[in-house]
Write a protein that holds these residues in place. Sequence first.
Motif, PDB file in Angstrom:
ATOM      1  N   MET A  92       0.846  -1.198   0.000  1.00 24.00           N
ATOM      2  CA  MET A  92       0.000   0.000   0.000  1.00 24.00           C
ATOM      3  C   MET A  92       0.882   1.248   0.000  1.00 24.00           C
ATOM      4  O   MET A  92       1.747   1.417   0.874  1.00 24.00           O
ATOM      5  N   ILE A  93       0.692   2.117  -0.974  1.00 23.54           N
ATOM      6  CA  ILE A  93       1.458   3.362  -1.065  1.00 23.54           C
ATOM      7  C   ILE A  93       0.792   4.465  -0.246  1.00 23.54           C
ATOM      8  O   ILE A  93       1.454   5.229   0.451  1.00 23.54           O
ATOM      9  N   LEU A  94      -0.538   4.555  -0.333  1.00 27.26           N
ATOM     10  CA  LEU A  94      -1.291   5.611   0.335  1.00 27.26           C
ATOM     11  C   LEU A  94      -1.737   5.130   1.711  1.00 27.26           C
ATOM     12  O   LEU A  94      -2.632   4.295   1.832  1.00 27.26           O
ATOM     13  N   ARG A  95      -1.113   5.644   2.741  1.00 29.12           N
ATOM     14  CA  ARG A  95      -1.502   5.307   4.103  1.00 29.12           C
ATOM     15  C   ARG A  95      -2.584   6.269   4.595  1.00 29.12           C
ATOM     16  O   ARG A  95      -2.942   7.225   3.914  1.00 29.12           O
ATOM     17  N   GLU A  96      -3.063   6.038   5.774  1.00 31.77           N
ATOM     18  CA  GLU A  96      -4.213   6.799   6.301  1.00 31.77           C
ATOM     19  C   GLU A  96      -3.956   8.295   6.320  1.00 31.77           C
ATOM     20  O   GLU A  96      -4.843   9.104   6.034  1.00 31.77           O
ATOM     21  N   GLU A  97      -2.718   8.685   6.642  1.00 32.27           N
ATOM     22  CA  GLU A  97      -2.417  10.110   6.756  1.00 32.27           C
ATOM     23  C   GLU A  97      -2.427  10.827   5.408  1.00 32.27           C
ATOM     24  O   GLU A  97      -2.393  12.059   5.350  1.00 32.27           O
ATOM     25  N   ALA A  98      -2.457  10.075   4.298  1.00 28.34           N
ATOM     26  CA  ALA A  98      -2.493  10.704   2.972  1.00 28.34           C
ATOM     27  C   ALA A  98      -3.862  11.279   2.649  1.00 28.34           C
ATOM     28  O   ALA A  98      -3.989  12.088   1.721  1.00 28.34           O
ATOM     29  N   PHE A  99      -4.892  10.870   3.397  1.00 24.58           N
ATOM     30  CA  PHE A  99      -6.270  11.259   3.079  1.00 24.58           C
ATOM     31  C   PHE A  99      -6.760  12.343   4.033  1.00 24.58           C
ATOM     32  O   PHE A  99      -6.635  12.212   5.256  1.00 24.58           O
ATOM     33  N   SER A 100      -7.321  13.387   3.464  1.00 21.34           N
ATOM     34  CA  SER A 100      -7.828  14.496   4.270  1.00 21.34           C
ATOM     35  C   SER A 100      -9.222  14.228   4.818  1.00 21.34           C
ATOM     36  O   SER A 100      -9.664  14.928   5.731  1.00 21.34           O
ATOM     37  N   ALA A 101      -9.920  13.260   4.263  1.00 21.69           N
ATOM     38  CA  ALA A 101     -11.248  12.866   4.771  1.00 21.69           C
ATOM     39  C   ALA A 101     -11.468  11.411   4.398  1.00 21.69           C
ATOM     40  O   ALA A 101     -11.070  10.973   3.315  1.00 21.69           O
ATOM     41  N   ILE A 102     -12.089  10.659   5.300  1.00 17.12           N
ATOM     42  CA  ILE A 102     -12.330   9.230   5.064  1.00 17.12           C
ATOM     43  C   ILE A 102     -13.770   8.895   5.414  1.00 17.12           C
ATOM     44  O   ILE A 102     -14.244   9.200   6.514  1.00 17.12           O
ATOM     45  N   ARG A 103     -14.456   8.273   4.438  1.00 17.94           N
ATOM     46  CA  ARG A 103     -15.811   7.773   4.672  1.00 17.94           C
ATOM     47  C   ARG A 103     -15.836   6.301   4.231  1.00 17.94           C
ATOM     48  O   ARG A 103     -15.876   6.004   3.042  1.00 17.94           O
ATOM     49  N   ILE A 104     -15.756   5.416   5.206  1.00 20.29           N
ATOM     50  CA  ILE A 104     -15.847   3.977   4.933  1.00 20.29           C
ATOM     51  C   ILE A 104     -17.064   3.471   5.698  1.00 20.29           C
ATOM     52  O   ILE A 104     -17.030   3.302   6.918  1.00 20.29           O
ATOM     53  N   ASN A 105     -18.170   3.301   4.981  1.00 19.92           N
ATOM     54  CA  ASN A 105     -19.438   2.929   5.606  1.00 19.92           C
ATOM     55  C   ASN A 105     -20.345   2.366   4.517  1.00 19.92           C
ATOM     56  O   ASN A 105     -19.904   2.098   3.402  1.00 19.92           O
ATOM     57  N   TRP A 106     -21.618   2.206   4.851  1.00 18.52           N
ATOM     58  CA  TRP A 106     -22.556   1.632   3.881  1.00 18.52           C
ATOM     59  C   TRP A 106     -23.588   2.658   3.412  1.00 18.52           C
ATOM     60  O   TRP A 106     -24.600   2.301   2.824  1.00 18.52           O
ATOM     61  N   ARG A 107     -23.296   3.930   3.630  1.00 18.86           N
ATOM     62  CA  ARG A 107     -24.220   4.975   3.200  1.00 18.86           C
ATOM     63  C   ARG A 107     -24.068   5.224   1.700  1.00 18.86           C
ATOM     64  O   ARG A 107     -23.027   4.929   1.114  1.00 18.86           O
ATOM     65  N   PRO A 108     -25.081   5.834   1.053  1.00 17.77           N
ATOM     66  CA  PRO A 108     -24.955   6.170  -0.375  1.00 17.77           C
ATOM     67  C   PRO A 108     -23.761   7.097  -0.603  1.00 17.77           C
ATOM     68  O   PRO A 108     -23.518   8.021   0.180  1.00 17.77           O
ATOM     69  N   LYS A 109     -23.053   6.872  -1.662  1.00 18.38           N
ATOM     70  CA  LYS A 109     -21.845   7.665  -1.907  1.00 18.38           C
ATOM     71  C   LYS A 109     -22.131   9.139  -2.183  1.00 18.38           C
ATOM     72  O   LYS A 109     -21.333  10.006  -1.789  1.00 18.38           O
ATOM     73  N   PRO A 110     -23.250   9.489  -2.845  1.00 14.30           N
ATOM     74  CA  PRO A 110     -23.542  10.924  -2.964  1.00 14.30           C
ATOM     75  C   PRO A 110     -23.648  11.611  -1.606  1.00 14.30           C
ATOM     76  O   PRO A 110     -23.191  12.746  -1.435  1.00 14.30           O
ATOM     77  N   GLU A 111     -24.225  10.918  -0.645  1.00 13.49           N
ATOM     78  CA  GLU A 111     -24.313  11.463   0.710  1.00 13.49           C
ATOM     79  C   GLU A 111     -22.921  11.618   1.319  1.00 13.49           C
ATOM     80  O   GLU A 111     -22.615  12.620   1.971  1.00 13.49           O
ATOM     81  N   ASN A 112     -22.064  10.626   1.097  1.00  8.90           N
ATOM     82  CA  ASN A 112     -20.710  10.687   1.652  1.00  8.90           C
ATOM     83  C   ASN A 112     -19.889  11.806   1.021  1.00  8.90           C
ATOM     84  O   ASN A 112     -19.106  12.473   1.702  1.00  8.90           O
ATOM     85  N   LEU A 113     -20.045  12.024  -0.279  1.00 15.64           N
ATOM     86  CA  LEU A 113     -19.282  13.105  -0.907  1.00 15.64           C
ATOM     87  C   LEU A 113     -19.743  14.474  -0.430  1.00 15.64           C
ATOM     88  O   LEU A 113     -18.929  15.386  -0.255  1.00 15.64           O
TER      89      LEU A 113
END
Length: 752
Positions: free
Chosen positions: A467-488
């Motif tokens: 894995m090249i991109l570790r957690e700190e590379a992401f400014s926001a994280i949404r890992i869930n089962w909600r609709p993606k338009p809602e997450n964006l």
Amino acid sequence: MSLTESKPDLAVGEGSDLFQAVITALRSADSSGRLAIELLARVDPTECRRILLTTSAALDGLPLAARRAVLDLVVGAVGTDATPADLLELDRLVRRYGIDLSAEAVAGLVQRLRAAERPQSVNEAAKALLDRRHQEPALIRAAIELARERGHTTDAHRWLTKLGEVDPALSTVTWIQRIRRELGGQGLPAVRVALLSSFTIDQVVPYLDLECRRLGLEPEIYLAPFDTWAREVLDPAAKLRGFEPDVAFLSVSIDDLIPELAGSPSGADLEAAAAEAIGRVTEAATQFSGWSGKPLVVHALHSAIAGPRGILEGREGISRSSWIAALNERLAVALRALPRCYLLDLPELLLRSGVPADVPKLRHLAAMRIPPAAMPALARAYVRYVAPEKGLTRKCVVLDLDNTLWGGVVGEDGPTGIRLGHTSPGAEYVEFQRFLATLPERGFLLAIASKNNPDDALEVIRGHEAMILREEAFSAIRINWRPKPENLTSIAEELNIGVDSLIFVDDNPDERELMRQLVPQVLTVEMPRDPALYRETLEALPQLQALAVTAEDRQRIGQYRANRQREQRRVSTASLDEYLLSLEVTVEIGPVTEPLFARVAQLFQRTNQFNVTTRRYDVAQLQKLAGDPAWRGFTLKAGDRFGDHGLVAVALARVGQDTWTVDSFLMSCRVIGYGIETALLATISAEAAKLGASALEGEFIVSKKNVPARDIYERHGFIRHDLVDGVERWRRDLADGGIAFPPWIGTPHDTA
């Protein structure tokens, strides 16, 4: 030979013996009916049409291809001279057999028959086919015709763009450009592009028009007369200056600069010619930069002619390719010394396009130095400069995980079963991640929106060795089962940016379509099926380009990490005043000076929400205003206990004897809520009062996005007194001492 392959000379007509013979054959149990109907479609399609309408089983037993061939011949015979009876029979035929008609046949009917005469069933058949086969050029042309007939200009332009995507032939894109002229403007933001060259480059124009419109821009393209590039730039009376391009492209061939290169010049001659060639191009770039200030993109020099020494090229003296490469390095160095001048690596573009470097016949007949097959790629390269200049750069790439950042589904395959590594399958995803990891270096943010079990996904992100991109590379994280338009939408809120600043990357076409339907402001990338193509797909996006990278850009991830710390601090404090004091905010306010032009221009292009007028100023305009005593420019850098925000706010004011007027006031959304806008307004009012002004005015122009700035003047004691041509004018008397500086904000002087 079958009946469909023969063309007998038969006399047929209504009520003919052949009609009866075909009917009889259709009633027989053998294959003679099938052969007869195929024959009749060829020799008398009108008679065949009547049989198809008379006998419901006329096409029974025919394979789909044969059925379609018969029907296409029958409807293809209906032309502009069709009688009302013909049109009535056509209507019945299409209603009965429309599902079996080819796209070309239906499209042909739309284009041949006048709208007033064309049966509605034909229009319905075209729409039904288009819904199922929206990549068919013939059907798209039919959709364009129907939209034009109905006066649906926006739909017509949309289908024209789609046609150019699925059929990029020069004849097609040229036709598209002509139809657009007939339709008139779309009301899109305008962009003026100038093309200067030493050779024929006309064929790039329709492709460039297409690519600009795909960006949502309405282009005006100035193609300078053949081989007038130097005069156009140097002569103040030339049309180029009056055109005032937003972006200009300069294409000069080394074969035109040094014609003797076709022979075998000596090393001394080559060096002298090289110096002169570089000098001519650099002088043109210098002059353009001086009077325009807009981006100038210069093609790297290339030669369409091979070296004359054959296999001894490079052994007997310097090789042509090495010499040209060195020449381009010198040109790159010269251009880097000039503001807003860029080098387009044309040899690399031709190599990646997979087209021949030269078409000798066209080089001699039409003075073409770039093959026609490379023109689509060249236009796509051009708009990578156009997009950032017109403020179309996005801020954040939101990524799916399964089959996007790695192969497989982690919830099913497990963290050790996914495809991610240094051999294929898996190496494709590592390559993609390596590219993504470079984006924060240019100021772009990364985020995750994945339907997944958080524990499974985070185990890969935190611990997988490839894995090249570790957690700190992401400014926001949404890992869930909600609709993606809602997450964006949630990600945009967390990062304090608009959803129109997001790019959505997902391998799932259903998720992409849902995003386009529910949050169309998000740029949803059409991803290829092959993950090996993921990297080049994102690399080519014009919305992921920047004409300059500032210190603030490079610090952006750290700034958003600090924002999370600030939010945690806000939740833990008892009151807003306590929270603001605890942040220990400091600001440094100064003038708009030359070292800051790039960052200030970037803010003007990118800032939409906290922006009182959304007027756009570029580097050239800022240079002029900085030297004009009738204007004052203000910049604000901010920081707090959690980190440095960088340069986050800008204001421009017109200076009057009694009144100063705020022409522009804009601020990065990530510092909204700290009172920084008050600090800047207070400084402007104090400066105005110090120089004798008795009042401060502010202008406000409502846009779709600048709601956060809507009450800035009212909150600071201004009263609206005028509204002219959509410009609100607010006024504040300075006799009361002006606007108070926020007590919780310090300055470098305070902390010294």
